[in-house]
Scaffold this motif. Structure first.
Motif, mmCIF file in Angstrom:
data_model
loop_
_atom_site.group_PDB
_atom_site.id
_atom_site.type_symbol
_atom_site.label_atom_id
_atom_site.label_comp_id
_atom_site.label_asym_id
_atom_site.label_seq_id
_atom_site.Cartn_x
_atom_site.Cartn_y
_atom_site.Cartn_z
ATOM 1 N N LEU A 1 36.325 30.199 73.116
ATOM 2 C CA LEU A 1 35.853 28.405 74.241
ATOM 3 C C LEU A 1 35.736 29.018 75.330
ATOM 4 O O LEU A 1 34.224 28.761 75.673
ATOM 5 C CB LEU A 1 36.826 27.988 73.764
ATOM 6 N N ALA A 2 36.207 30.213 75.056
ATOM 7 C CA ALA A 2 36.156 30.561 77.201
ATOM 8 C C ALA A 2 35.306 32.280 77.041
ATOM 9 O O ALA A 2 34.543 31.591 78.264
ATOM 10 C CB ALA A 2 37.614 30.386 77.665
ATOM 11 N N VAL A 3 35.280 32.747 76.381
ATOM 12 C CA VAL A 3 34.733 33.421 76.360
ATOM 13 C C VAL A 3 33.412 33.269 76.141
ATOM 14 O O VAL A 3 32.096 33.957 77.195
ATOM 15 C CB VAL A 3 34.625 34.768 75.845
ATOM 16 N N PRO A 4 33.066 32.882 75.293
ATOM 17 C CA PRO A 4 31.238 32.359 75.641
ATOM 18 C C PRO A 4 30.785 31.764 76.446
ATOM 19 O O PRO A 4 29.596 32.178 77.761
ATOM 20 C CB PRO A 4 31.464 31.515 74.683
ATOM 21 N N LEU A 5 31.676 30.957 77.871
ATOM 22 C CA LEU A 5 31.149 30.185 77.984
ATOM 23 C C LEU A 5 31.038 30.875 79.826
ATOM 24 O O LEU A 5 30.167 31.100 80.208
ATOM 25 C CB LEU A 5 31.685 28.383 78.807
ATOM 26 N N PHE A 6 31.820 31.688 79.798
ATOM 27 C CA PHE A 6 31.612 32.464 80.921
ATOM 28 C C PHE A 6 30.873 33.741 81.029
ATOM 29 O O PHE A 6 30.030 33.996 81.410
ATOM 30 C CB PHE A 6 33.093 33.870 80.742
ATOM 31 N N VAL A 7 30.534 34.584 79.850
ATOM 32 C CA VAL A 7 29.686 35.131 78.988
ATOM 33 C C VAL A 7 28.172 34.619 79.660
ATOM 34 O O VAL A 7 26.831 34.947 80.471
ATOM 35 C CB VAL A 7 29.511 35.400 77.964
ATOM 36 N N LEU B 1 22.707 27.694 67.330
ATOM 37 C CA LEU B 1 23.386 28.456 66.662
ATOM 38 C C LEU B 1 25.078 28.566 67.781
ATOM 39 O O LEU B 1 26.047 28.463 66.941
ATOM 40 C CB LEU B 1 22.691 29.481 66.732
ATOM 41 N N LEU B 2 24.530 28.568 69.203
ATOM 42 C CA LEU B 2 25.481 28.641 69.891
ATOM 43 C C LEU B 2 26.540 27.628 69.767
ATOM 44 O O LEU B 2 27.559 27.681 69.621
ATOM 45 C CB LEU B 2 25.142 29.703 71.353
ATOM 46 N N ALA B 3 25.940 26.055 70.259
ATOM 47 C CA ALA B 3 26.130 25.013 69.738
ATOM 48 C C ALA B 3 27.557 24.746 68.677
ATOM 49 O O ALA B 3 28.593 24.947 68.612
ATOM 50 C CB ALA B 3 25.337 24.435 69.816
ATOM 51 N N MET B 4 26.533 25.392 67.587
ATOM 52 C CA MET B 4 27.451 25.712 66.395
ATOM 53 C C MET B 4 28.924 26.114 66.599
ATOM 54 O O MET B 4 30.027 25.695 65.875
ATOM 55 C CB MET B 4 26.669 25.883 65.200
ATOM 56 N N GLN C 1 36.961 21.404 69.015
ATOM 57 C CA GLN C 1 37.562 21.090 67.807
ATOM 58 C C GLN C 1 38.800 22.017 67.466
ATOM 59 O O GLN C 1 39.936 21.306 67.324
ATOM 60 C CB GLN C 1 37.120 20.724 66.188
ATOM 61 N N ARG C 2 39.406 22.862 67.102
ATOM 62 C CA ARG C 2 40.282 23.806 67.066
ATOM 63 C C ARG C 2 41.426 23.889 68.521
ATOM 64 O O ARG C 2 42.516 23.956 67.881
ATOM 65 C CB ARG C 2 39.814 25.197 66.242
ATOM 66 N N CYS C 3 40.493 23.832 69.137
ATOM 67 C CA CYS C 3 40.987 24.194 70.153
ATOM 68 C C CYS C 3 41.722 23.579 71.245
ATOM 69 O O CYS C 3 43.119 23.465 71.809
ATOM 70 C CB CYS C 3 40.381 25.413 71.748
ATOM 71 N N LEU C 4 40.790 21.909 71.007
ATOM 72 C CA LEU C 4 40.733 21.343 71.881
ATOM 73 C C LEU C 4 41.193 19.792 71.124
ATOM 74 O O LEU C 4 42.087 19.013 72.491
ATOM 75 C CB LEU C 4 40.054 20.856 73.356
ATOM 76 N N ILE C 5 41.067 19.873 70.663
ATOM 77 C CA ILE C 5 41.699 18.820 69.751
ATOM 78 C C ILE C 5 42.488 18.726 67.891
ATOM 79 O O ILE C 5 44.276 18.018 68.490
ATOM 80 C CB ILE C 5 40.181 17.826 68.623
ATOM 81 N N PHE C 6 42.282 19.763 67.336
ATOM 82 C CA PHE C 6 43.412 19.705 66.163
ATOM 83 C C PHE C 6 44.836 20.454 66.614
ATOM 84 O O PHE C 6 45.482 19.221 66.158
ATOM 85 C CB PHE C 6 42.940 21.141 65.833
ATOM 86 N N PRO C 7 45.209 20.999 67.894
ATOM 87 C CA PRO C 7 46.571 21.599 68.271
ATOM 88 C C PRO C 7 47.450 20.199 68.749
ATOM 89 O O PRO C 7 48.770 20.186 68.146
ATOM 90 C CB PRO C 7 46.508 22.635 69.334
ATOM 91 N N GLY D 1 30.797 22.225 56.206
ATOM 92 C CA GLY D 1 32.221 22.609 55.566
ATOM 93 C C GLY D 1 33.192 22.843 57.113
ATOM 94 O O GLY D 1 34.466 22.960 57.047
ATOM 95 N N MET D 2 32.579 21.919 58.017
ATOM 96 C CA MET D 2 33.295 21.299 59.362
ATOM 97 C C MET D 2 34.119 20.387 58.748
ATOM 98 O O MET D 2 35.115 19.772 59.137
ATOM 99 C CB MET D 2 32.543 21.947 60.893
ATOM 100 N N LEU D 3 33.306 19.491 58.275
ATOM 101 C CA LEU D 3 34.038 18.485 57.780
ATOM 102 C C LEU D 3 35.267 18.546 56.951
ATOM 103 O O LEU D 3 35.679 17.834 57.000
ATOM 104 C CB LEU D 3 32.529 17.768 56.897
ATOM 105 N N ILE D 4 34.789 19.292 55.772
ATOM 106 C CA ILE D 4 35.455 19.413 54.526
ATOM 107 C C ILE D 4 36.740 19.655 55.644
ATOM 108 O O ILE D 4 38.346 19.333 55.370
ATOM 109 C CB ILE D 4 35.207 20.970 53.904
ATOM 110 N N ASN D 5 36.506 21.046 56.084
ATOM 111 C CA ASN D 5 37.810 21.536 57.140
ATOM 112 C C ASN D 5 38.471 20.034 57.965
ATOM 113 O O ASN D 5 39.344 20.446 58.041
ATOM 114 C CB ASN D 5 37.175 22.250 57.839
#
Length: 256
Positions: A61-67, A84-87, A94-100, A158-162
Motif C-alpha cells: 500500500l505504502a510503496v505505490p503511494l510513495f512511487v 489497474l493500479l486502483a485494483m 482491505q488486507r492491510c487496514l481492515i483484515f488484520p 475473486g476479491m468477494l470470494i476471498n
C-alpha cells in the motif's frame, strides 16, 4: 537512457519473480509454510497475528503511494492505468487496514516469515506501481477490450470470494472456543481453501486486465504459493477430521 534502463529492470524483476514462483512451488511442496495451524514449537520469536499482518502487507500500500507521489506519474492520467493500479490498491487497503483488525485471536507469526512477506510486498509493490504509473502503454479504449473487462470481473469476483471466505473462517468459533472446526458454506462446500481460491482468481483477473508480464508474474507467484499451502491445508483437514467431506478438493472446485 534512464527510462530505458528502468523499463528493462522492471521486465527483469518480473521474470525473476516468475523464477521465484517456481522455486517457491517446489520448496513448499516439500515443506509446509510454518504459520497458523502448521506453526512449529521451534519457530523462534513470533509477532501477534494482527500486528504481523498489518506490517507485512503495508509496503503493498505504502510503496505505490510513495512511487506515485515522488515522481510525475504521467501514465496515471490514462483510465486503464489508473483503474489497474486502483485494483491493486483496493486489495491491499482491505488486507492491510481492515483484515488484520477483524482477526479473532489468531496464532502468532514467526518473525522471519513476517520479514519475508514484508520484502515480497515491497518488491511487488514497486514492480506493479512503477510499471503502471510510468511505463504501461494502453489505448484509451482498452477499458472496453474483452481482456480488460473479463479480467476486471474475475478480479472483483475473486476479491468477494476471498472476503466472504475469510468471514466464514472468522465465525467458525464462538467466543472462548479454541478448537479447529470444519468450515461450511460458500465455496468451502467444494474446496478446503476457498479464501486462497478467491485470491488466485483475483490476481489472475488482474493479470488478464493488465496484459503484462508484471501482472502475470504476480499471478503466477500467488498461484504457486497458495496452491501448495492449500494442499497442506487439505491434507491436514483429512487427517484431523474423520468426517471431513471426501469429495472436497483442495483449491480448485471439482479438479484439485
Amino acid at each position: 537512457t534512464m527510462k530505458l534502463a528502468e523499463r528493462f529492470l522492471l521486465d527483469a524483476l518480473a521474470y525473476l519473480l516468475c523464477a521465484a514462483a517456481c522455486l517457491c512451488f517446489v520448496v513448499l511442496k516439500l515443506v509446509s509454510s510454518p504459520y497458523g495451524r502448521h506453526l512449529s514449537p521451534r519457530s523462534g520469536f513470533r509477532l501477534p497475528a494482527r500486528a504481523a499482518w498489518a506490517v507485512q502487507e503495508l509496503p503493498s500500500l505504502a510503496v505505490p503511494l510513495f512511487v506515485c507521489a515522488g515522481a510525475a506519474a504521467d501514465r496515471l492520467q490514462r483510465w486503464p492505468n489508473s483503474i489497474l493500479l486502483a485494483m491493486f490498491l483496493v486489495h491491499y487497503v482491505q488486507r492491510c487496514l481492515i483484515f488484520p483488525f477483524l482477526i479473532r485471536g489468531g496464532k502468532p507469526m514467526p518473525l522471519h516469515l513476517c520479514v519475508l512477506a514484508f520484502m515480497f510486498c515491497t518488491y511487488n509493490g514497486y514492480l506493479q506501481s512503477r510499471y503502471l504509473s510510468q511505463y504501461a502503454v494502453y489505448t484509451d479504449d482498452w477499458v472496453t477490450d474483452p481482456r480488460f473487462l473479463t479480467g476486471f470481473v474475475l478480479w472483483l469476483i475473486g476479491m468477494l470470494i476471498n472476503i466472504h471466505s475469510d468471514h466464514i473462517l472468522r465465525n467458525l468459533r464462538k467466543p472462548g472456543e479454541t478448537e479447529y472446526k470444519i468450515p461450511r458454506g460458500g465455496l468451502f462446500e467444494y474446496i478446503s481453501a476457498a479464501n486462497y481460491f478467491g485470491e488466485v482468481v483475483e490476481w489472475c483477473g488482474y493479470a488478464l486486465a493488465s496484459w503484462s508480464i508484471q501482472g502475470g508474474a504476480f499471478a503466477l507467484f500467488s498461484f504457486c504459493f497458495l496452491f501448495t499451502r492449500a494442499q497442506h491445508h487439505h491434507q491436514w483437514y483429512l487427517e484431523k477430521f474423520e468426517d471431513y467431506p471426501k469429495f472436497r478438493k483442495s483449491i480448485i472446485p471439482f479438479l484439485v
